[in-house]
Design a protein around this motif. Structure first.
Motif, PDB file in Angstrom:
ATOM      1  N   VAL A  15     -51.716 -45.162 -53.942  1.00  0.00           N
ATOM      2  CA  VAL A  15     -52.345 -46.113 -54.863  1.00  0.00           C
ATOM      3  C   VAL A  15     -52.700 -45.390 -56.156  1.00  0.00           C
ATOM      4  CG1 VAL A  15     -54.333 -47.619 -55.232  1.00  0.00           C
ATOM      5  CG2 VAL A  15     -53.258 -47.492 -52.970  1.00  0.00           C
ATOM      6  N   GLN A  16     -52.335 -45.992 -57.276  1.00  0.00           N
ATOM      7  CA  GLN A  16     -52.592 -45.374 -58.579  1.00  0.00           C
ATOM      8  C   GLN A  16     -54.002 -45.720 -59.061  1.00  0.00           C
ATOM      9  OE1 GLN A  16     -50.095 -43.273 -60.090  1.00  0.00           O
ATOM     10  NE2 GLN A  16     -49.527 -43.524 -57.946  1.00  0.00           N
ATOM     11  N   TYR A  17     -54.709 -44.723 -59.516  1.00  0.00           N
ATOM     12  CA  TYR A  17     -56.103 -44.928 -59.913  1.00  0.00           C
ATOM     13  C   TYR A  17     -56.209 -45.825 -61.148  1.00  0.00           C
ATOM     14  CZ  TYR A  17     -57.387 -41.193 -56.688  1.00  0.00           C
ATOM     15  OH  TYR A  17     -57.567 -40.425 -55.565  1.00  0.00           O
ATOM     16  N   SER A  18     -57.227 -46.660 -61.135  1.00  0.00           N
ATOM     17  CA  SER A  18     -57.499 -47.529 -62.283  1.00  0.00           C
ATOM     18  C   SER A  18     -58.418 -46.800 -63.264  1.00  0.00           C
ATOM     19  CB  SER A  18     -58.174 -48.822 -61.817  1.00  0.00           C
ATOM     20  OG  SER A  18     -59.466 -48.539 -61.304  1.00  0.00           O
ATOM     21  N   TYR A  19     -58.614 -47.411 -64.414  1.00  0.00           N
ATOM     22  CA  TYR A  19     -59.506 -46.817 -65.415  1.00  0.00           C
ATOM     23  C   TYR A  19     -60.931 -46.743 -64.879  1.00  0.00           C
ATOM     24  CZ  TYR A  19     -61.619 -45.882 -69.963  1.00  0.00           C
ATOM     25  OH  TYR A  19     -62.307 -45.302 -71.002  1.00  0.00           O
ATOM     26  N   GLU A  20     -61.336 -47.782 -64.160  1.00  0.00           N
ATOM     27  CA  GLU A  20     -62.684 -47.829 -63.590  1.00  0.00           C
ATOM     28  C   GLU A  20     -62.903 -46.702 -62.576  1.00  0.00           C
ATOM     29  OE1 GLU A  20     -60.665 -50.427 -63.896  1.00  0.00           O
ATOM     30  OE2 GLU A  20     -61.710 -51.367 -65.605  1.00  0.00           O
ATOM     31  N   ASP A  21     -61.834 -46.309 -61.871  1.00  0.00           N
ATOM     32  CA  ASP A  21     -61.957 -45.205 -60.907  1.00  0.00           C
ATOM     33  C   ASP A  21     -62.339 -43.904 -61.609  1.00  0.00           C
ATOM     34  OD1 ASP A  21     -61.283 -46.777 -58.696  1.00  0.00           O
ATOM     35  OD2 ASP A  21     -59.132 -46.468 -59.011  1.00  0.00           O
ATOM     36  N   PHE A  22     -61.751 -43.688 -62.779  1.00  0.00           N
ATOM     37  CA  PHE A  22     -62.074 -42.473 -63.539  1.00  0.00           C
ATOM     38  C   PHE A  22     -63.543 -42.469 -63.976  1.00  0.00           C
ATOM     39  CE2 PHE A  22     -57.498 -42.126 -63.936  1.00  0.00           C
ATOM     40  CZ  PHE A  22     -57.263 -40.764 -64.066  1.00  0.00           C
ATOM     41  N   ALA A  23     -64.079 -43.672 -64.270  1.00  0.00           N
ATOM     42  CA  ALA A  23     -65.434 -43.775 -64.823  1.00  0.00           C
ATOM     43  C   ALA A  23     -66.526 -43.602 -63.780  1.00  0.00           C
ATOM     44  CB  ALA A  23     -65.605 -45.120 -65.524  1.00  0.00           C
ATOM     45  N   ARG A  24     -66.165 -43.672 -62.494  1.00  0.00           N
ATOM     46  CA  ARG A  24     -67.202 -43.649 -61.448  1.00  0.00           C
ATOM     47  C   ARG A  24     -67.984 -42.338 -61.422  1.00  0.00           C
ATOM     48  NH1 ARG A  24     -63.335 -46.529 -58.017  1.00  0.00           N
ATOM     49  NH2 ARG A  24     -63.989 -48.716 -57.953  1.00  0.00           N
ATOM     50  N   LEU A  25     -67.278 -41.211 -61.543  1.00  0.00           N
ATOM     51  CA  LEU A  25     -67.966 -39.919 -61.460  1.00  0.00           C
ATOM     52  C   LEU A  25     -68.959 -39.721 -62.606  1.00  0.00           C
ATOM     53  CD1 LEU A  25     -68.394 -37.185 -60.079  1.00  0.00           C
ATOM     54  CD2 LEU A  25     -66.497 -36.297 -61.443  1.00  0.00           C
ATOM     55  N   PRO A  26     -68.545 -39.854 -63.889  1.00  0.00           N
ATOM     56  CA  PRO A  26     -69.531 -39.669 -64.965  1.00  0.00           C
ATOM     57  C   PRO A  26     -70.679 -40.677 -64.907  1.00  0.00           C
ATOM     58  CG  PRO A  26     -67.442 -40.480 -65.837  1.00  0.00           C
ATOM     59  CD  PRO A  26     -67.186 -40.081 -64.431  1.00  0.00           C
ATOM     60  N   SER A  27     -70.380 -41.917 -64.489  1.00  0.00           N
ATOM     61  CA  SER A  27     -71.443 -42.932 -64.372  1.00  0.00           C
ATOM     62  C   SER A  27     -72.437 -42.543 -63.278  1.00  0.00           C
ATOM     63  CB  SER A  27     -70.833 -44.300 -64.049  1.00  0.00           C
ATOM     64  OG  SER A  27     -70.017 -44.753 -65.106  1.00  0.00           O
ATOM     65  N   PHE A  28     -71.910 -42.024 -62.168  1.00  0.00           N
ATOM     66  CA  PHE A  28     -72.781 -41.610 -61.066  1.00  0.00           C
ATOM     67  C   PHE A  28     -73.662 -40.443 -61.479  1.00  0.00           C
ATOM     68  CE2 PHE A  28     -73.445 -38.637 -57.507  1.00  0.00           C
ATOM     69  CZ  PHE A  28     -74.205 -39.447 -56.664  1.00  0.00           C
ATOM     70  N   VAL A  29     -73.085 -39.477 -62.207  1.00  0.00           N
ATOM     71  CA  VAL A  29     -73.843 -38.274 -62.582  1.00  0.00           C
ATOM     72  C   VAL A  29     -75.026 -38.644 -63.473  1.00  0.00           C
ATOM     73  CG1 VAL A  29     -73.757 -36.100 -63.862  1.00  0.00           C
ATOM     74  CG2 VAL A  29     -71.909 -36.688 -62.293  1.00  0.00           C
TER      75      VAL A  29
END
Length: 392
Positions: free
Chosen positions: A4-18
């Motif tokens: 499964v290819q990652y979406s743009y939102e998938d990339f944003a999860r880590l910085p948002s969580f931090v």
């Protein structure tokens, strides 16, 4: 079967969580009313505790009579530079409208279909396990700086020497003979929230910077692959020229997005490089003075993760520098011999634009690259050596 290819939102999860670890919602994601209130309360507590601790630090420095040895001087120097670094990055994170605007533009540009994502190899650019481990170790080692004194006090208690009521920062003075144990608990709570505000501001801003830089890198790689794979011909000249027009337009857009990124993070990058070098110097000297203690080991981990943090920023700065320059090589290497004269003129436009490589820079003065990292580490090492000799 392709993963499964990652979406743009998938990339944003880590910085948002931090950044969420200090109660800050960068993208304004919808939440329930109760959760929103709790996050705002937690964020207020972090900021209030940070303000109180900084106030006490300034008071102790003005008072001066409690700073009476080299170890404490190094400790205060470390704290001052780290606070400046963290507060600068927090101020950068407060540019929420600019960050959300840049985020929205990159989201619109992100490959939409699975085939397009495969072509851009988005999964290869997703957060690696080593990067996630680095963020975790950075936060963990920074937490241990605060937790370490309490663990040392517990060890002292169980070895029958009594609980020593140690705590992390030298701003507060606690005397178990005069003060209630609840004051100790309150001091520890203040220090924990104060540390959280500083640590998360520091790593959070850099995580968002890398997040945006990775997105721009993805598109530069896409341009390079598209040019290398395309087969122009005089027989479909109009189609060829439209293809190149899209490449030129995307190249222009990426330059603008990189400039926006530099405007948002450039100021904190410049000050961050200076203060990080200072923090590394003072922490290293303080660790040498303290010797082989639990606090010393936690600071060693902290130094390692801080160096890796700076390295990653410089590494991705080098990546965008190299890839934007490689666009010209991709033009030269692709099979343009059967193309029309008009098509070849379009190629010249792309080559001319690529002569000015896109770069991550600190307020337009200092390009961020691996050479910057090398120079920073060289200066840091020389200063550590000088300070050590002066103390000895």
């Amino acid at each position: 079967m392709e993963p499964v290819q990652y979406s743009y939102e998938d990339f944003a999860r880590l910085p948002s969580f931090v950044v969420g670890l200090m109660g800050y919602d960068m993208l304004g994601v919808p939440k329930t009313r109760s959760r929103r209130i709790l996050m705002r309360l937690y964020r207020f507590l972090c900021l209030a505790s940070h303000s109180v601790c900084v106030g006490f630090m300034i008071f102790r420095m003005v008072e001066a009579n409690t700073i009476d040895n080299v170890s404490l001087i190094m400790r205060y120097a470390t704290l001052v530079t780290y606070i400046i670094n963290s507060d600068t990055k927090y101020a950068t994170a407060l540019q929420r409208r600019a960050i959300q605007s840049l985020n929205s533009k990159l989201a619109d540009l992100y490959p939409k279909t699975t085939l397009d994502r495969l072509y851009h190899q988005v999964n290869d650019h997703y957060w690696s396990k080593s990067f996630v481990y680095l963020v975790t170790v950075y936060i963990g080692s920074s937490s241990m700086v605060v937790v370490g004194p309490f663990i040392t006090s517990l060890i002292s208690y169980f070895t029958n020497r009594g609980f020593t009521y140690m705590h992390c920062y030298p701003y507060f003075e606690f005397d178990p003979q005069k003060h209630s144990v609840w004051i100790y608990v309150g001091i520890y709570g203040l220090e924990w929230l104060h540390s959280t505000q500083m640590v998360i501001s520091n790593i959070g801003a850099d995580t968002w910077l890398l997040y945006f830089q990775v997105q721009i890198i993805i598109h530069f790689r896409g341009i390079i692959h598209a040019l290398e794979d395309y087969q122009p011909s005089v027989d479909h000249d109009e189609k060829d020229r439209k293809f190149l027009a899209r490449i030129v337009d995307k190249q222009v857009v990426l330059v603008k997005l990189q400039n926006e990124l530099n405007e948002i993070f450039g100021g904190s990058l410049l000050l961050s490089l200076l203060t990080t070098a200072s923090v590394l110097c003072t922490v290293a000297v303080y660790t040498l003075i303290q010797g082989a203690t639990l606090e010393g080991f936690t600071y060693v981990f902290f130094i390692g993760t801080s160096v890796a943090q700076v390295y990653l920023v410089c590494y991705y700065g080098q990546q965008v520098l190299d890839l934007s320059a490689q666009v010209a090589h991709a033009v030269y290497n692709h099979d343009f011999h059967n193309a029309s004269i008009a098509y070849k003129k379009y190629l010249l436009i792309i080559i001319i634009r690529a002569q000015q490589p896109v770069e991550l820079n600190a307020m337009g003065y200092l390009p961020i690259s691996l050479d910057t990292f090398k120079q920073l580490m060289s200066v840091t090492y020389r200063v550590i050596t000088m300070l050590r000799q002066m103390i000895q």
